[in-house]
Design a protein around this motif. Structure first.
Motif, PDB file in Angstrom:
ATOM      1  N   LYS A  16       0.861  -1.330  -0.162  1.00 45.11           N
ATOM      2  CA  LYS A  16       0.108  -0.165  -0.344  1.00 45.11           C
ATOM      3  C   LYS A  16       0.803   1.391   0.348  1.00 45.11           C
ATOM      4  O   LYS A  16       0.266   2.356  -0.130  1.00 45.11           O
ATOM      5  CB  LYS A  16      -1.413  -0.081   1.052  1.00 45.11           C
ATOM      6  CG  LYS A  16      -1.804  -1.161   1.412  1.00 45.11           C
ATOM      7  CD  LYS A  16      -3.176  -0.869   2.426  1.00 45.11           C
ATOM      8  CE  LYS A  16      -4.210  -1.871   2.021  1.00 45.11           C
ATOM      9  NZ  LYS A  16      -5.037  -1.807   2.495  1.00 45.11           N
ATOM     10  N   GLY A  51      -5.614   0.832  -3.986  1.00 43.23           N
ATOM     11  CA  GLY A  51      -4.836   0.032  -3.370  1.00 43.23           C
ATOM     12  C   GLY A  51      -3.097   0.598  -2.402  1.00 43.23           C
ATOM     13  O   GLY A  51      -3.015   0.364  -2.255  1.00 43.23           O
ATOM     14  N   VAL A  52      -2.878   2.400  -2.286  1.00 42.91           N
ATOM     15  CA  VAL A  52      -2.653   2.710  -2.152  1.00 42.91           C
ATOM     16  C   VAL A  52      -2.435   3.826  -0.922  1.00 42.91           C
ATOM     17  O   VAL A  52      -3.788   4.420  -1.426  1.00 42.91           O
ATOM     18  CB  VAL A  52      -1.351   3.894  -2.612  1.00 42.91           C
ATOM     19  CG1 VAL A  52      -0.603   4.655  -2.841  1.00 42.91           C
ATOM     20  CG2 VAL A  52      -0.943   2.771  -4.438  1.00 42.91           C
ATOM     21  N   THR A  53      -2.427   3.602   0.100  1.00 41.11           N
ATOM     22  CA  THR A  53      -2.398   4.867   1.445  1.00 41.11           C
ATOM     23  C   THR A  53      -1.757   5.822   1.507  1.00 41.11           C
ATOM     24  O   THR A  53      -1.744   7.112   1.714  1.00 41.11           O
ATOM     25  CB  THR A  53      -3.224   3.759   2.319  1.00 41.11           C
ATOM     26  OG1 THR A  53      -1.429   3.791   3.120  1.00 41.11           O
ATOM     27  CG2 THR A  53      -3.831   3.680   2.514  1.00 41.11           C
ATOM     28  N   SER A 204       1.316   2.041   5.921  1.00 46.26           N
ATOM     29  CA  SER A 204       0.298   2.094   5.619  1.00 46.26           C
ATOM     30  C   SER A 204      -0.709   0.983   4.838  1.00 46.26           C
ATOM     31  O   SER A 204      -1.634   1.291   4.495  1.00 46.26           O
ATOM     32  CB  SER A 204       1.251   1.722   3.942  1.00 46.26           C
ATOM     33  OG  SER A 204       1.483  -0.124   4.204  1.00 46.26           O
ATOM     34  N   GLU A 205      -1.021  -0.071   6.291  1.00 46.72           N
ATOM     35  CA  GLU A 205      -2.205  -0.950   6.749  1.00 46.72           C
ATOM     36  C   GLU A 205      -2.595  -0.720   7.926  1.00 46.72           C
ATOM     37  O   GLU A 205      -3.585  -1.350   8.140  1.00 46.72           O
ATOM     38  CB  GLU A 205      -1.087  -1.826   7.059  1.00 46.72           C
ATOM     39  CG  GLU A 205      -0.649  -2.978   5.953  1.00 46.72           C
ATOM     40  CD  GLU A 205      -1.320  -3.789   4.851  1.00 46.72           C
ATOM     41  OE1 GLU A 205      -2.354  -3.544   5.009  1.00 46.72           O
ATOM     42  OE2 GLU A 205      -0.127  -3.819   3.600  1.00 46.72           O
ATOM     43  N   THR A 208      -8.002   2.438   5.826  1.00 45.13           N
ATOM     44  CA  THR A 208      -8.129   3.940   4.721  1.00 45.13           C
ATOM     45  C   THR A 208      -8.752   4.881   5.067  1.00 45.13           C
ATOM     46  O   THR A 208      -8.259   6.368   5.018  1.00 45.13           O
ATOM     47  CB  THR A 208      -8.581   2.957   3.243  1.00 45.13           C
ATOM     48  OG1 THR A 208      -7.203   1.487   3.342  1.00 45.13           O
ATOM     49  CG2 THR A 208      -7.792   3.430   2.432  1.00 45.13           C
TER      50      THR A 208
END
Length: 262
Positions: A16, A51-53, A204-205, A208
């Motif tokens: 992410k 899918g990216v934070t 990043s996990e 979100t």
């Protein structure tokens, strides 16, 4: 989403995390207009990637970036058109930081000069290495603060320290940057793989929606002022590009560069 076709940046998705590295080591990671366009592109594309934070900006090697590539203007046949186009490209890049909905982190792995310093002020979180220093030689070049720094740096550093940095060309060491809240962590190069990147992947996990809505709320109070600062800075930069001080600074820069080659 596939992040393909980047040449000035190394762009890689790691879970992410989206990592964008300044990739011009022959010129100390200087940023040209194509790199500015790619910065705008990556910060715009990532807004639509669920899918990216977190986006991380860092540099290849042991330098973040030595700032704007001052040699670009000498390659143009129409200097006025060049400066207008460059100014528009730069303005769009700054707005892409302002409008990015993801959390943006500056992982400053070495010296950060000019725009290298000012984009740190645009990021949500900034960490720097022990070898980092921040330097904005704008008045030496006959220019003015850029990248929203006329608003963000006084807000972060306080008016006096920001004026030292932006007007008087005083360097900000890693320790001073931490002391004045410009960065929130100083790391050792040896900690990058063992501590720093694992910590960023852990961040990043985080949930979100909570992460991104929290960012929106934090920046809501100052975004309008930041946009106005970018507008005013870019307008003044165009005027500075026509001033004799700037042309003299560019000639001096070219002279020093030629002497260094001898």
């Amino acid at each position: 989403m596939s992040y393909q076709g980047y040449k000035e940046l190394l762009v890689e998705q790691q879970g992410k995390l989206l990592v964008a590295k300044f990739n011009n080591p022959q010129k100390k990671n200087c940023i040209n207009r194509f790199a500015y366009q790619e910065m705008t592109r990556v910060l715009t594309e990532v807004n639509d990637d669920e899918g990216v934070t977190i986006v991380v900006f860092t540099g290849v090697g042991d330098i973040f970036t030595a700032g704007n590539d001052l040699s670009q203007s000498s390659k143009s046949d129409d200097i006025d058109a060049f400066f207008k186009q460059s100014n528009a490209t730069f303005k769009a890049m700054v707005l892409s930081f302002v409008n990015c909905r993801k959390v943006v982190i500056a992982l400053v792995n070495g010296p950060a000069i000019g725009i290298g310093t000012t984009i740190v002020g645009l990021c949500d979180v900034a960490w720097c290495s022990e070898t980092t220093y921040f330097y904005t030689p704008f008045t030496k070049l006959g220019l003015v603060p850029e990248g929203g720094s006329s608003y963000m740096l006084p807000l972060i550093l306080g008016r006096s320290k920001a004026s030292e940095v932006l007007l008087l060309n005083e360097r900000l060491s890693a320790q001073e940057a931490y002391q004045f809240n410009f960065v929130s962590r100083i790391f050792k190069a040896s900690e990058l793989e063992s501590l720093i990147w694992p910590k960023l992947r852990e961040y990043s996990e985080l949930p979100t929606n909570s992460l991104l809505q929290g960012k929106r709320l934090i920046k809501e109070g100052f975004v309008e002022n930041l946009i106005q600062a970018n507008e005013a800075e870019c307008k003044q930069l165009l005027q500075q590009f026509q001033h004799p001080e700037f042309f003299q600074a560019i000639m001096d820069f070219a002279s020093r560069k030629n002497k260094a080659k001898l």
